[in-house]
Design an enzyme around this catalytic site. Structure first.
Site, PDB file in Angstrom:
ATOM      1  N   GLU A   1       0.899  -1.162   0.000  1.00 22.47           N
ATOM      2  CA  GLU A   1       0.000   0.000   0.000  1.00 22.47           C
ATOM      3  C   GLU A   1       0.928   1.199   0.000  1.00 22.47           C
ATOM      4  OE1 GLU A   1      -3.177  -0.302  -0.178  1.00 22.47           O
ATOM      5  OE2 GLU A   1      -3.189  -2.467   0.122  1.00 22.47           O
TER       6      GLU A   1
ATOM      7  N   CYS B   1      -2.167   8.691   3.628  1.00 21.19           N
ATOM      8  CA  CYS B   1      -2.030   8.138   2.282  1.00 21.19           C
ATOM      9  C   CYS B   1      -3.282   8.393   1.472  1.00 21.19           C
ATOM     10  CB  CYS B   1      -1.771   6.645   2.375  1.00 21.19           C
ATOM     11  SG  CYS B   1      -2.999   5.801   3.374  1.00 21.19           S
TER      12      CYS B   1
HETATM   13  P1  NAP Z   1       8.799   4.981   3.924  1.00 21.94           P
HETATM   14  O1  NAP Z   1       9.938   5.885   4.124  1.00 21.94           O
HETATM   15  O2  NAP Z   1       8.647   4.351   2.588  1.00 21.94           O
HETATM   16  O3  NAP Z   1       8.926   3.860   5.062  1.00 21.94           O
HETATM   17  C1  NAP Z   1       7.948   2.902   5.206  1.00 21.94           C
HETATM   18  C2  NAP Z   1       8.500   1.765   6.056  1.00 21.94           C
HETATM   19  O4  NAP Z   1       9.520   1.095   5.335  1.00 21.94           O
HETATM   20  C3  NAP Z   1       9.117   2.217   7.362  1.00 21.94           C
HETATM   21  O5  NAP Z   1       8.788   1.295   8.365  1.00 21.94           O
HETATM   22  C4  NAP Z   1      10.589   2.150   7.059  1.00 21.94           C
HETATM   23  O6  NAP Z   1      11.360   1.955   8.214  1.00 21.94           O
HETATM   24  C5  NAP Z   1      10.617   0.913   6.193  1.00 21.94           C
HETATM   25  N1  NAP Z   1      11.830   0.741   5.432  1.00 21.94           N
HETATM   26  C6  NAP Z   1      12.520   1.664   4.740  1.00 21.94           C
HETATM   27  N2  NAP Z   1      13.571   1.075   4.134  1.00 21.94           N
HETATM   28  C7  NAP Z   1      13.544  -0.234   4.482  1.00 21.94           C
HETATM   29  C8  NAP Z   1      14.379  -1.356   4.202  1.00 21.94           C
HETATM   30  N3  NAP Z   1      15.435  -1.248   3.423  1.00 21.94           N
HETATM   31  N4  NAP Z   1      14.063  -2.539   4.724  1.00 21.94           N
HETATM   32  C9  NAP Z   1      12.975  -2.687   5.506  1.00 21.94           C
HETATM   33  N5  NAP Z   1      12.169  -1.651   5.824  1.00 21.94           N
HETATM   34  C10 NAP Z   1      12.446  -0.441   5.301  1.00 21.94           C
HETATM   35  O7  NAP Z   1       7.424   5.681   4.246  1.00 21.94           O
HETATM   36  P2  NAP Z   1       7.085   6.609   5.499  1.00 21.94           P
HETATM   37  O8  NAP Z   1       7.862   7.876   5.344  1.00 21.94           O
HETATM   38  O9  NAP Z   1       7.166   5.889   6.776  1.00 21.94           O
HETATM   39  O10 NAP Z   1       5.547   6.898   5.223  1.00 21.94           O
HETATM   40  C11 NAP Z   1       5.091   7.889   4.349  1.00 21.94           C
HETATM   41  C12 NAP Z   1       4.683   7.280   3.022  1.00 21.94           C
HETATM   42  O11 NAP Z   1       3.801   6.183   3.233  1.00 21.94           O
HETATM   43  C13 NAP Z   1       3.911   8.244   2.172  1.00 21.94           C
HETATM   44  O12 NAP Z   1       4.411   8.196   0.863  1.00 21.94           O
HETATM   45  C14 NAP Z   1       2.469   7.723   2.222  1.00 21.94           C
HETATM   46  O13 NAP Z   1       1.716   8.029   1.075  1.00 21.94           O
HETATM   47  C15 NAP Z   1       2.666   6.274   2.388  1.00 21.94           C
HETATM   48  N6  NAP Z   1       1.531   5.634   3.061  1.00 21.94           N
HETATM   49  C16 NAP Z   1       0.711   4.819   2.364  1.00 21.94           C
HETATM   50  C17 NAP Z   1      -0.375   4.225   2.988  1.00 21.94           C
HETATM   51  C18 NAP Z   1      -1.325   3.322   2.267  1.00 21.94           C
HETATM   52  O14 NAP Z   1      -2.131   2.650   2.900  1.00 21.94           O
HETATM   53  N7  NAP Z   1      -1.284   3.272   0.965  1.00 21.94           N
HETATM   54  C19 NAP Z   1      -0.604   4.459   4.338  1.00 21.94           C
HETATM   55  C20 NAP Z   1       0.260   5.298   5.026  1.00 21.94           C
HETATM   56  C21 NAP Z   1       1.330   5.887   4.370  1.00 21.94           C
HETATM   57  P3  NAP Z   1      12.173   3.175   8.884  1.00 21.94           P
HETATM   58  O15 NAP Z   1      11.180   4.213   9.262  1.00 21.94           O
HETATM   59  O16 NAP Z   1      12.809   2.533  10.059  1.00 21.94           O
HETATM   60  O17 NAP Z   1      13.133   3.646   7.844  1.00 21.94           O
END
Ligand code: NAP
Length: 697
Positions: free
Chosen positions: A256, A295
């Site tokens: 997602e 999101c």
């Molecule tokens: P993100 O930077 O993509 O991180 C998401 C998750 O991935 C975090 O738990 C992050 O951990 C983890 N992660 C990053 N690199 C990784 C790796 N190499 N291995 C394993 N895990 C890894 O997103 P965010 O900044 O937390 O959230 C904002 C984004 O999420 C926005 O773009 C939003 O649109 C999207 N979002 C989508 C939905 C949906 O349902 N579609 C819902 C909420 C948010 P760390 O934080 O520890 O780096």
């Protein structure tokens, strides 16, 4: 210096002894240190093995209903300590309204899956999918699709914005399906995930190995996952892309991701209409709730060309009237900061990119806003990650296919305003987002709604039609509900979460099972025609639920249908339809040989033929399902009925359960007259429960 957040692994809390390189998480409003995050030295292979062995065993010992009862207990434990979660969430910038989405929303998902699970799933471990298919002439070889749980671990990687709801909306269906879960929250809000996890652990309700939490990075995790495991990712599209490539073959990877959602103002929804007002109110809500870090937030407001300035003016006026930016702990604050300084810098970078791509600021600006602090003082923010609500308007030339406005996600209080000239163009603009979680349409014109659905359905996971009739009761553009699918095609990740029991099946494998009726009865817990029956014993209505067995049957004697019976029934009920009353008219009907008995007369007689009338374990008949009248019954025909116990569902928390009976009515030529399922409530033991203990199904 704060402590390093512990992880919950193999049914115990664990933290690295010391790590100077641990990530520091700060309060979103004040910049004060809140926690440190590190997993240096963690043994993820052991955690995965624990889920696959201990966790799988724990859940394998429970039925769907037993797991559902536990979900309700988890929800109650979290509800009792909700205030702690609200207080912590304020550190991440969440106002009380934002916390309600995350905290109460997460608890609500547990409650919903608990009650839906008990209503819609059998009290068993196997779930059938669709009807049995007869694959042989004599009925001795059947096929049926069944779901069984996956044998591995359900890994979640979550975004920072909903540290509780985001985890529980995946945990609830996985747990119900029978899969243990391992949660990896995002670093900026991992302390909130640790808090709800601690409440569940303290409550002592979690079966061993069924839930683990990794508070920090997960190096090497993907290397130890394989067939039977799942990874459900929520976050940015860029991270999803990288992680999907790392998932080994056999691992189910769903995502997602971010989404350039739209909200369309219908051509009928001009200023002065309730739909215009609802559109504006909703746009302001989506800009300000969670400071736009959702999101599902509206990123593109698509309005009839010429109305852009009316919309911008109405949005500005509503913000001026209702929005107070500041520390969520401050009095009157309605919009908090972004989660971190890094997030604020990122949002401002994306706004700059949107401006370079033709966007003109028509609401708000990028200067640091004046804010209210925790004590209620108004002034410039000293350290918080505050951004005011911003709307940028784009000309048609800057909103064509491939334009940045359809691609850039500023994950904060930022939306773009685009004009359309006709509905086709509005639909095209929605589709240029490349696949979205949600689009809302403000219109009171059903033709506009129908035309847009055809144009935008394939590009959206959810569509909300907003008008004067539902504006007050609508759950809103930005709120996924557990009953309906959350997810979207293309850029939105292509995943699907929630959607009631659909989500449970994501954690199970569908298999086509073939075999004899006896074998299908044994493996599904549902009696199949042709399997063993016991028609010689005591009447099955005399058997309490705990004694009743699949295949227990009563076979009735015959009853003859007379013309006088048909006429009596017709006049008694008022159903004097010509097929029962007029010989010539009935004979002219292509389906009837002449006057025929009412189907409902036959079903009523069948009840009279199979019933055992005295008080006993059968408490009530609460319905019929799948009723089909197959062969008409003429005066002089004789009918009989066979009633067979088909599915027995004891309730976990009551002294009774449901029994589904297979009912088949035949005539004197052994032709099938009618078939249906009879649904009854039956006491587990012979003494019936008191009336006030009964709950309607
Ligand atoms: P993100 O930077 O993509 O991180 C998401 C998750 O991935 C975090 O738990 C992050 O951990 C983890 N992660 C990053 N690199 C990784 C790796 N190499 N291995 C394993 N895990 C890894 O997103 P965010 O900044 O937390 O959230 C904002 C984004 O999420 C926005 O773009 C939003 O649109 C999207 N979002 C989508 C939905 C949906 O349902 N579609 C819902 C909420 C948010 P760390 O934080 O520890 O780096």
């Amino acid at each position: 210096m704060t402590d390093i957040l512990p992880s919950y692994l193999r049914d115990a809390w664990w933290a690295p002894a010391r790590d100077d390189a641990a990530a520091i998480v700060r309060d979103a409003s004040t910049g004060a240190e809140v926690s440190r995050v590190s997993t240096t030295g963690i043994d993820l292979a052991a955690a995965v093995a624990h889920a696959r062995t201990v966790g799988q065993r724990s859940l394998g010992a429970l039925t769907f209903h037993q797991r559902a009862v536990l979900l309700k207990q988890f929800a109650a434990a979290l509800t009792a300590r909700k205030d702690e979660l609200y207080a912590l969430s304020a550190s991440a910038g969440a106002t009380a309204r934002d916390s309600a989405i995350d905290v109460d929303g997460g608890i609500g998902v547990l409650f919903t899956y608990s009650s839906k699970g008990r209503r819609e799933l059998p009290n068993a471990q196997v779930l059938v999918d669709g009807p049995a298919e007869n694959l042989s002439k004599d009925g001795s070889f059947l096929g049926r699709h069944v779901f069984t749980r996956l044998p591995g671990v359900a890994v979640q990687i979550n975004a920072f914005n909903f540290p509780m709801w985001g985890a529980l909306e995946k945990f609830a269906p996985a747990f119900l399906a029978g899969m243990p879960t391992l949660v990896k929250p995002a670093t900026p809000t991992a302390y909130i995930a640790e808090a709800w996890m601690r409440i569940l652990v303290d409550a002592g309700l979690l079966p061993a190995g069924t839930l683990q939490l990794v508070s920090g990075p997960v190096p090497g995790l993907f290397d130890v996952l394989g067939l039977g495991d799942t990874i459900s990712f929520t976050g940015s599209a860029a991270t999803a892309e990288g992680l999907r490539a790392q998932a080994r073959p056999g691992v189910r990877f769903t995502s997602e991701t971010d989404s350039i959602n739209a909200s369309v103002l219908g051509p009928d929804a001009v200023p002065g209409t309730p739909e215009f007002d609802a559109f504006v109110r909703q746009l302001v809500t989506e800009l300000t709730a969670k400071a736009g870090q959702k999101c599902t937030a509206i990123r593109r407001a698509i309005v009839p060309a010429g109305l852009e300035s009316d919309v911008a003016a109405a949005v500005s006026a509503t913000i001026a009237e209702r929005v107070v930016v500041g520390d969520p702990r401050g009095p009157g604050v309605t919009m908090g900061p972004l989660v971190s300084q890094e997030q604020r810098d990122d949002v401002l970078r994306q706004v700059a990119a949107l401006k370079r791509a033709g966007g003109r600021l028509v609401v708000g600006d990028t200067d640091a806003p004046e804010v209210v602090d925790a004590e209620g003082r108004r002034g410039p923010a000293a350290a918080g990650a505050f951004v005011a609500p911003i709307v940028l308007a784009f000309d048609a030339a800057d909103a064509a296919a491939g334009a940045a406005v359809h691609d850039i996600e500023a994950f904060g209080p930022v939306a773009s305003l685009l004009g359309y000239r006709n509905l086709d163009e509005a639909a095209d603009l929605v589709g240029l987002g490349g696949g979205s979680l949600v689009t809302s349409v403000a219109t009171h014109d059903p033709q506009v709604a129908a035309a847009l659905l055809g144009g935008i359905g394939a590009y959206n996971g959810r569509i909300l039609f907003l008008d004067r009739d539902d504006a007050r009761t609508s759950t809103g553009h930005g709120s996924p509900v557990p009953h309906l699918v959350h997810g979207g095609p293309g850029r939105a990740g292509g995943g699907e979460e929630l959607g009631g029991m659909r989500a449970v099946r994501h954690y199970m494998q569908r298999t086509a099972v073939q075999g004899s009726p006896r074998m299908l009865t044994a493996v599904t817990g549902i009696w199949h025609t042709g399997a063993d029956v016991d028609a010689g014993g005591i009447h099955p209505f005399r058997k309490p639920l705990t004694h009743l067995r699949l295949g227990d049957r009563v076979e009735s004697g015959e009853r003859e249908v007379t013309l006088a019976d048909i006429e009596t029934f017709a006049h008694f009920t008022g159903d004097t339809f010509y097929a029962h009353m007029d010989e010539d008219a009935a004979a002219a009907n292509p389906f009837f040989p002449g006057r025929v008995a009412h189907g409902y007369l036959l079903v009523s007689w069948a009840a009279g033929l199979f019933v055992d009338p005295d008080p006993g374990p059968v408490l009530a008949n609460y319905g019929l399902e799948n009723l089909r009248f197959v062969t008409p019954v003429s005066p002089g025909d004789r009918i009989r009925v066979a009633l067979t116990a088909k599915q027995i569902t004891p309730r976990e928390t009551d002294d009774y359960g449901e029994v589904r009976w297979d009912a088949v009515i035949r005539n004197q030529r052994d032709e099938l007259v009618a078939e249906y399922d009879v649904l009854t409530l039956v006491a587990k033991e012979t003494a019936p429960p008191e009336a006030d203990e009964l709950v309607a199904p």
